[in-house]
Design a protein around this motif. Structure first.
Motif, PDB file in Angstrom:
ATOM      1  N   LEU A   7      -5.619 -10.759  13.422  1.00 49.39           N
ATOM      2  CA  LEU A   7      -4.589 -10.321  12.474  1.00 49.39           C
ATOM      3  C   LEU A   7      -5.214  -9.943  11.141  1.00 49.39           C
ATOM      4  CD1 LEU A   7      -1.612  -9.945  11.707  1.00 49.39           C
ATOM      5  CD2 LEU A   7      -1.550 -12.380  11.083  1.00 49.39           C
ATOM      6  N   ASP A   8      -6.181 -10.732  10.699  1.00 53.65           N
ATOM      7  CA  ASP A   8      -6.857 -10.460   9.433  1.00 53.65           C
ATOM      8  C   ASP A   8      -7.547  -9.098   9.462  1.00 53.65           C
ATOM      9  OD1 ASP A   8      -7.477 -11.232   6.853  1.00 53.65           O
ATOM     10  OD2 ASP A   8      -9.322 -12.237   7.414  1.00 53.65           O
ATOM     11  N   ILE A   9      -8.236  -8.788  10.555  1.00 54.06           N
ATOM     12  CA  ILE A   9      -8.896  -7.492  10.673  1.00 54.06           C
ATOM     13  C   ILE A   9      -7.860  -6.372  10.784  1.00 54.06           C
ATOM     14  CG2 ILE A   9     -10.429  -6.086  12.103  1.00 54.06           C
ATOM     15  CD1 ILE A   9     -11.947  -8.625  12.801  1.00 54.06           C
ATOM     16  N   ALA A  10      -6.759  -6.627  11.496  1.00 54.06           N
ATOM     17  CA  ALA A  10      -5.689  -5.637  11.586  1.00 54.06           C
ATOM     18  C   ALA A  10      -5.159  -5.296  10.189  1.00 54.06           C
ATOM     19  CB  ALA A  10      -4.562  -6.157  12.468  1.00 54.06           C
ATOM     20  N   ARG A  23       0.821  -1.216   0.000  1.00 58.34           N
ATOM     21  CA  ARG A  23       0.000   0.000   0.000  1.00 58.34           C
ATOM     22  C   ARG A  23       0.852   1.263   0.000  1.00 58.34           C
ATOM     23  NH1 ARG A  23      -5.537   0.076   1.006  1.00 58.34           N
ATOM     24  NH2 ARG A  23      -6.498  -1.967   1.254  1.00 58.34           N
ATOM     25  N   HIS A  24       2.172   1.079  -0.138  1.00 58.96           N
ATOM     26  CA  HIS A  24       3.122   2.193  -0.290  1.00 58.96           C
ATOM     27  C   HIS A  24       3.097   3.155   0.904  1.00 58.96           C
ATOM     28  CE1 HIS A  24       3.578   0.752  -4.389  1.00 58.96           C
ATOM     29  NE2 HIS A  24       2.279   0.889  -4.592  1.00 58.96           N
ATOM     30  N   LEU A  25       2.977   2.611   2.108  1.00 55.42           N
ATOM     31  CA  LEU A  25       3.027   3.453   3.296  1.00 55.42           C
ATOM     32  C   LEU A  25       4.473   3.833   3.605  1.00 55.42           C
ATOM     33  CD1 LEU A  25       0.402   1.830   5.685  1.00 55.42           C
ATOM     34  CD2 LEU A  25       0.072   3.492   3.864  1.00 55.42           C
ATOM     35  N   ASP A  26       4.668   4.974   4.243  1.00 55.37           N
ATOM     36  CA  ASP A  26       6.007   5.499   4.501  1.00 55.37           C
ATOM     37  C   ASP A  26       6.757   4.696   5.555  1.00 55.37           C
ATOM     38  OD1 ASP A  26       5.644   7.519   2.651  1.00 55.37           O
ATOM     39  OD2 ASP A  26       4.848   8.930   4.136  1.00 55.37           O
ATOM     40  N   ASP A  27       6.047   4.155   6.548  1.00 59.26           N
ATOM     41  CA  ASP A  27       6.698   3.450   7.658  1.00 59.26           C
ATOM     42  C   ASP A  27       6.016   2.108   7.887  1.00 59.26           C
ATOM     43  OD1 ASP A  27       8.138   2.732   9.876  1.00 59.26           O
ATOM     44  OD2 ASP A  27       7.183   4.171  11.233  1.00 59.26           O
ATOM     45  N   PRO A  28       6.294   1.131   7.021  1.00 62.63           N
ATOM     46  CA  PRO A  28       5.622  -0.169   7.157  1.00 62.63           C
ATOM     47  C   PRO A  28       5.866  -0.827   8.511  1.00 62.63           C
ATOM     48  CG  PRO A  28       6.710   0.009   5.027  1.00 62.63           C
ATOM     49  CD  PRO A  28       7.169   1.179   5.839  1.00 62.63           C
ATOM     50  N   GLY A  29       7.108  -0.763   9.007  1.00 67.12           N
ATOM     51  CA  GLY A  29       7.415  -1.391  10.282  1.00 67.12           C
ATOM     52  C   GLY A  29       6.675  -0.754  11.440  1.00 67.12           C
ATOM     53  N   GLY A  30       6.639   0.574  11.457  1.00 65.97           N
ATOM     54  CA  GLY A  30       5.922   1.282  12.510  1.00 65.97           C
ATOM     55  C   GLY A  30       4.435   1.007  12.469  1.00 65.97           C
ATOM     56  N   THR A  31       3.886   0.956  11.248  1.00 67.53           N
ATOM     57  CA  THR A  31       2.463   0.643  11.090  1.00 67.53           C
ATOM     58  C   THR A  31       2.156  -0.742  11.630  1.00 67.53           C
ATOM     59  OG1 THR A  31       2.271   2.052   9.128  1.00 67.53           O
ATOM     60  CG2 THR A  31       0.604   0.331   9.411  1.00 67.53           C
ATOM     61  N   ALA A  32       3.033  -1.713  11.303  1.00 69.37           N
ATOM     62  CA  ALA A  32       2.834  -3.086  11.778  1.00 69.37           C
ATOM     63  C   ALA A  32       2.881  -3.151  13.296  1.00 69.37           C
ATOM     64  CB  ALA A  32       3.890  -4.001  11.167  1.00 69.37           C
ATOM     65  N   ASP A  33       3.849  -2.480  13.895  1.00 68.14           N
ATOM     66  CA  ASP A  33       3.989  -2.526  15.353  1.00 68.14           C
ATOM     67  C   ASP A  33       2.789  -1.887  16.050  1.00 68.14           C
ATOM     68  OD1 ASP A  33       6.425  -3.807  15.131  1.00 68.14           O
ATOM     69  OD2 ASP A  33       7.591  -1.949  15.199  1.00 68.14           O
ATOM     70  N   ASP A  34       2.295  -0.786  15.494  1.00 69.82           N
ATOM     71  CA  ASP A  34       1.122  -0.129  16.081  1.00 69.82           C
ATOM     72  C   ASP A  34      -0.093  -1.054  16.062  1.00 69.82           C
ATOM     73  OD1 ASP A  34       2.581   2.133  16.572  1.00 69.82           O
ATOM     74  OD2 ASP A  34       1.857   3.242  14.828  1.00 69.82           O
ATOM     75  N   LEU A  35      -0.304  -1.742  14.936  1.00 70.27           N
ATOM     76  CA  LEU A  35      -1.458  -2.626  14.812  1.00 70.27           C
ATOM     77  C   LEU A  35      -1.309  -3.865  15.686  1.00 70.27           C
ATOM     78  CD1 LEU A  35      -2.113  -2.324  10.974  1.00 70.27           C
ATOM     79  CD2 LEU A  35      -3.658  -1.607  12.805  1.00 70.27           C
ATOM     80  N   LEU A  36      -0.105  -4.387  15.795  1.00 72.44           N
ATOM     81  CA  LEU A  36       0.124  -5.535  16.672  1.00 72.44           C
ATOM     82  C   LEU A  36      -0.224  -5.187  18.117  1.00 72.44           C
ATOM     83  CD1 LEU A  36       3.499  -6.768  15.159  1.00 72.44           C
ATOM     84  CD2 LEU A  36       1.382  -8.096  15.208  1.00 72.44           C
ATOM     85  N   ALA A  37       0.156  -3.979  18.534  1.00 73.11           N
ATOM     86  CA  ALA A  37      -0.168  -3.550  19.893  1.00 73.11           C
ATOM     87  C   ALA A  37      -1.670  -3.352  20.063  1.00 73.11           C
ATOM     88  CB  ALA A  37       0.584  -2.253  20.213  1.00 73.11           C
TER      89      ALA A  37
END
Length: 262
Positions: free
Chosen positions: A148-151, A111-125
């Motif tokens: 995870l699917d909904i995240a 989805r071409h987001l600027d911070d994929p890792g940060g986005t993933a960590d936020d959703l995991l939390a």
């Protein structure tokens, strides 16, 4: 968002028809979904719920009628519709070989987001999956996979989220977890259209409920409005017994507390 767009319903469906060969599945479906609300499409298997979702998500073309999502026509503006939505199907669309975090990072990159890792960590939390972030998804429970699917459906901040029978096959505890997540989605301003065949699920979650039967909407309203369709209830005094679900959750809770005290 422009004021004109904000004033429109998030979803507007008029006269939707669809047939597979000689089998008519949708026979003139009409409904609207207000922005930031939870709308439940309730019906038994084969009623046409998934077909409706597929048309709204531009995965299937209707035979007749019109549909708009986030102000865009699903037939003439499919690209804009896809940019506005996320879809979670009946079965978790996650890669079991990858970890939970890797699934989220991959989609964020797509989805071409600027911070994929940060986005993933936020959703995991947010979805209480941080402790399982590096585990393969194949080791997750059904409830964890659904969370995870909904995240993943939230990556990109879609205006509209489609949830096709989001709790199918889940145990009572996992189902209630998903209910909380859906309520949080709507609370953040996301429009949610969910399909379900569970009456209690629609009752617990939806601002409005439409009953789809044999390809037609036969009732549409709030829970209070739908209750008015029936004769007034007679007041009787009976002993209320706990439901099996209440017993299950109580026992699980007691066991959890007992383990924590050891």
């Amino acid at each position: 968002m422009r004021a004109e767009t904000a004033a429109r319903p998030a979803i507007r469906v008029r006269g939707l028809e669809k047939a597979y060969g000689q089998q008519a599945v949708l026979r003139g479906v009409d409904f609207e979904v207000a922005r930031g609300s939870i709308f439940a499409l309730l019906g038994s298997n084969g009623a046409g719920k998934t077909t409706t979702i597929k048309i709204l998500a531009t995965l299937l073309r209707a035979d007749a009628g019109t549909a708009e999502v986030n102000g865009f026509d699903v037939t003439t503006q499919p690209g804009q519709v896809r940019e506005s939505i996320s879809l979670t199907g009946q079965f978790a669309a996650v890669d079991g070989i990858l970890s939970g975090r890797e699934n989220l990072v991959l989609l964020a990159k797509l989805r071409h987001l600027d911070d994929p890792g940060g986005t993933a960590d936020d959703l995991l939390a947010r979805f209480s999956l941080t402790d399982a972030a590096t585990r393969r998804v194949s080791t997750y429970s059904g409830g964890m996979r659904r969370r995870l699917d909904i995240a993943m459906s939230l990556i990109g901040n879609s205006a509209v989220v489609f949830l096709d029978e989001p709790t199918a096959g889940l145990d009572p505890e996992a189902r209630i977890e998903v209910w909380h997540l859906v309520k949080e989605l709507a609370g953040s301003g996301t429009t949610v259209l969910l399909t379900t065949q569970y009456l209690e699920e629609a009752e617990q979650l939806a601002d409005r409920i439409a009953i789809l039967h044999q390809g037609r909407i036969i009732a549409n309203g709030t829970l209070a409005e739908l209750k008015e369709l029936l004769p007034p209830a007679q007041i009787e005094y009976v002993e209320k017994q706990p439901t099996l679900e209440e017993i299950f959750l109580a026992v699980i809770g007691d066991e959890t507390h007992a383990q924590g005290a050891r």
